[in-house]
Design an enzyme around this catalytic site. Structure first.
Site, PDB file in Angstrom:
ATOM      1  N   GLY A  41       0.783  -1.234   0.000  1.00  0.00           N
ATOM      2  CA  GLY A  41       0.000   0.000   0.000  1.00  0.00           C
ATOM      3  C   GLY A  41       0.812   1.280   0.000  1.00  0.00           C
ATOM      4  O   GLY A  41       0.419   2.277  -0.593  1.00  0.00           O
ATOM      5  N   ASP A  96       0.431   3.431   4.202  1.00  0.00           N
ATOM      6  CA  ASP A  96      -0.514   4.221   3.421  1.00  0.00           C
ATOM      7  C   ASP A  96      -1.582   4.843   4.311  1.00  0.00           C
ATOM      8  O   ASP A  96      -1.899   6.018   4.193  1.00  0.00           O
ATOM      9  CB  ASP A  96      -1.150   3.374   2.299  1.00  0.00           C
ATOM     10  CG  ASP A  96      -1.690   2.033   2.780  1.00  0.00           C
ATOM     11  OD1 ASP A  96      -1.589   1.726   3.991  1.00  0.00           O
ATOM     12  OD2 ASP A  96      -2.210   1.276   1.947  1.00  0.00           O
ATOM     13  N   ASP A  99      -6.052   2.841  10.006  1.00  0.00           N
ATOM     14  CA  ASP A  99      -7.487   2.566  10.091  1.00  0.00           C
ATOM     15  C   ASP A  99      -7.797   2.004  11.475  1.00  0.00           C
ATOM     16  O   ASP A  99      -7.953   2.760  12.431  1.00  0.00           O
ATOM     17  CB  ASP A  99      -7.872   1.625   8.950  1.00  0.00           C
ATOM     18  CG  ASP A  99      -9.352   1.318   8.908  1.00  0.00           C
ATOM     19  OD1 ASP A  99     -10.134   2.076   9.481  1.00  0.00           O
ATOM     20  OD2 ASP A  99      -9.729   0.299   8.288  1.00  0.00           O
ATOM     21  N   LYS A 127      -7.843   7.523   8.989  1.00  0.00           N
ATOM     22  CA  LYS A 127      -9.303   7.486   8.948  1.00  0.00           C
ATOM     23  C   LYS A 127      -9.859   7.883  10.301  1.00  0.00           C
ATOM     24  O   LYS A 127      -9.383   7.400  11.337  1.00  0.00           O
ATOM     25  CB  LYS A 127      -9.774   6.060   8.647  1.00  0.00           C
ATOM     26  CG  LYS A 127     -10.165   5.861   7.219  1.00  0.00           C
ATOM     27  CD  LYS A 127     -10.853   4.527   7.030  1.00  0.00           C
ATOM     28  CE  LYS A 127     -10.519   3.999   5.661  1.00  0.00           C
ATOM     29  NZ  LYS A 127     -11.063   2.649   5.433  1.00  0.00           N
ATOM     30  N   ARG A 161      -4.576   0.352  -7.537  1.00  0.00           N
ATOM     31  CA  ARG A 161      -3.444   0.974  -6.846  1.00  0.00           C
ATOM     32  C   ARG A 161      -2.821   2.111  -7.635  1.00  0.00           C
ATOM     33  O   ARG A 161      -2.310   3.062  -7.071  1.00  0.00           O
ATOM     34  CB  ARG A 161      -2.319  -0.056  -6.634  1.00  0.00           C
ATOM     35  CG  ARG A 161      -2.483  -0.907  -5.430  1.00  0.00           C
ATOM     36  CD  ARG A 161      -1.159  -1.614  -5.144  1.00  0.00           C
ATOM     37  NE  ARG A 161      -1.383  -2.916  -4.550  1.00  0.00           N
ATOM     38  CZ  ARG A 161      -1.703  -3.108  -3.275  1.00  0.00           C
ATOM     39  NH1 ARG A 161      -1.834  -2.090  -2.464  1.00  0.00           N
ATOM     40  NH2 ARG A 161      -1.893  -4.329  -2.809  1.00  0.00           N
TER      41      ARG A 161
HETATM   42  P1  IMP Z   1      -5.318  -1.108  10.054  1.00  0.00           P
HETATM   43  O1  IMP Z   1      -4.450  -2.249  10.442  1.00  0.00           O
HETATM   44  O2  IMP Z   1      -6.785  -1.404  10.197  1.00  0.00           O
HETATM   45  O3  IMP Z   1      -4.923   0.228  10.668  1.00  0.00           O
HETATM   46  O4  IMP Z   1      -5.265  -0.942   8.505  1.00  0.00           O
HETATM   47  C1  IMP Z   1      -4.146  -0.623   7.860  1.00  0.00           C
HETATM   48  C2  IMP Z   1      -4.094  -1.346   6.542  1.00  0.00           C
HETATM   49  O5  IMP Z   1      -5.386  -1.685   5.991  1.00  0.00           O
HETATM   50  C3  IMP Z   1      -3.470  -0.392   5.575  1.00  0.00           C
HETATM   51  O6  IMP Z   1      -2.081  -0.634   5.537  1.00  0.00           O
HETATM   52  C4  IMP Z   1      -4.172  -0.695   4.273  1.00  0.00           C
HETATM   53  O7  IMP Z   1      -3.419  -1.648   3.569  1.00  0.00           O
HETATM   54  C5  IMP Z   1      -5.494  -1.314   4.635  1.00  0.00           C
HETATM   55  N1  IMP Z   1      -6.612  -0.334   4.502  1.00  0.00           N
HETATM   56  C6  IMP Z   1      -7.291   0.268   5.496  1.00  0.00           C
HETATM   57  N2  IMP Z   1      -8.226   1.102   5.016  1.00  0.00           N
HETATM   58  C7  IMP Z   1      -8.136   1.044   3.675  1.00  0.00           C
HETATM   59  C8  IMP Z   1      -8.851   1.717   2.598  1.00  0.00           C
HETATM   60  O8  IMP Z   1      -9.742   2.557   2.778  1.00  0.00           O
HETATM   61  N3  IMP Z   1      -8.449   1.389   1.331  1.00  0.00           N
HETATM   62  C9  IMP Z   1      -7.459   0.492   1.072  1.00  0.00           C
HETATM   63  N4  IMP Z   1      -6.769  -0.154   2.047  1.00  0.00           N
HETATM   64  C10 IMP Z   1      -7.101   0.130   3.341  1.00  0.00           C
HETATM   65 MG    MG Z   2      -1.183  -1.800   4.118  1.00  0.00          MG
END
Ligand code: IMP
Ligand code: MG
Length: 172
Positions: A41, A96, A99, A127, A161
């Site tokens: 990402g 990237d 979340d 986010k 991407r």
């Molecule tokens: P987390 O572990 O939930 O914080 O998410 C992080 C990972 O989830 C990022 O490195 C992204 O690869 C993926 N991700 C989270 N939200 C999105 C989105 O809106 N679009 C695409 N990939 C996302």
């Molecule tokens: Mg990622």
């Protein structure tokens, strides 16, 4: 049409990435920085950010995966791929998007076990959502609403991407 409205344009991304590069360079002046990019990402943000950082850097990458369709699986696959020498180094993790926070919290825990001299994190997007892990990033490009986004490295099951801007994703 899965590719929805443009949320952040390529020009906005490039301007903000240059600002972050300057900030990171000032904060680490006189030091060498090990930049760890989380694949896939962060690929475009990583390479643009690296070229905006004016202090010496070394590049490492780690391939991690947590998403299926538009939702986190809650499991971060690939931490065992973490390679490189981080002990005693100034480390910057680049991803990237922040979340749920699970990715950055698990990865930074694994890195801390290697005793880096300093450890900071940079994300292009954050986010506005309730995190599942207590984590924040030191450098954030843009705060965005809780909507799935694609482009500039962010994918939907591997697609979209290479879009130069960040778009809202419209599910079918
Ligand atoms: P987390 O572990 O939930 O914080 O998410 C992080 C990972 O989830 C990022 O490195 C992204 O690869 C993926 N991700 C989270 N939200 C999105 C989105 O809106 N679009 C695409 N990939 C996302
Ligand atoms: Mg990622």
């Amino acid at each position: 049409m899965p590719v929805g409205k443009t949320l952040i344009s390529a020009a906005q991304i490039h301007r903000r990435t240059r600002e972050l590069g300057q900030l990171i360079s000032n904060d680490h002046a006189g030091k060498e920085l090990v930049v760890l990019g989380l694949m896939n990402g962060s690929i475009f943000f990583l390479t643009d950010l690296l070229r905006s950082i004016t202090i010496p850097t070394r590049l490492e990458t780690c391939r991690l995966q947590s998403y299926q369709d538009t939702h986190t699986t809650g499991q971060i696959r690939g931490i065992e791929n973490l390679e490189g020498e981080f002990r005693g180094k100034h480390v910057l993790v680049v991803d990237d998007i922040l979340d749920t926070g699970l990715t950055l919290s698990k990865l930074t825990a694994a890195l801390r076990a290697q005793k880096p001299r300093s450890l900071r994190t940079a994300v292009l997007l954050s986010k506005q959502v309730a995190r599942k892990a207590r984590v924040t990033a030191h450098y954030i490009g843009f705060e965005i609403p809780n909507h799935f986004v694609i482009g500039y490295g962010l994918d939907y099951n591997g697609a979209y991407r290479s879009l130069p801007s960040i778009h809202l994703f419209n599910p079918a």
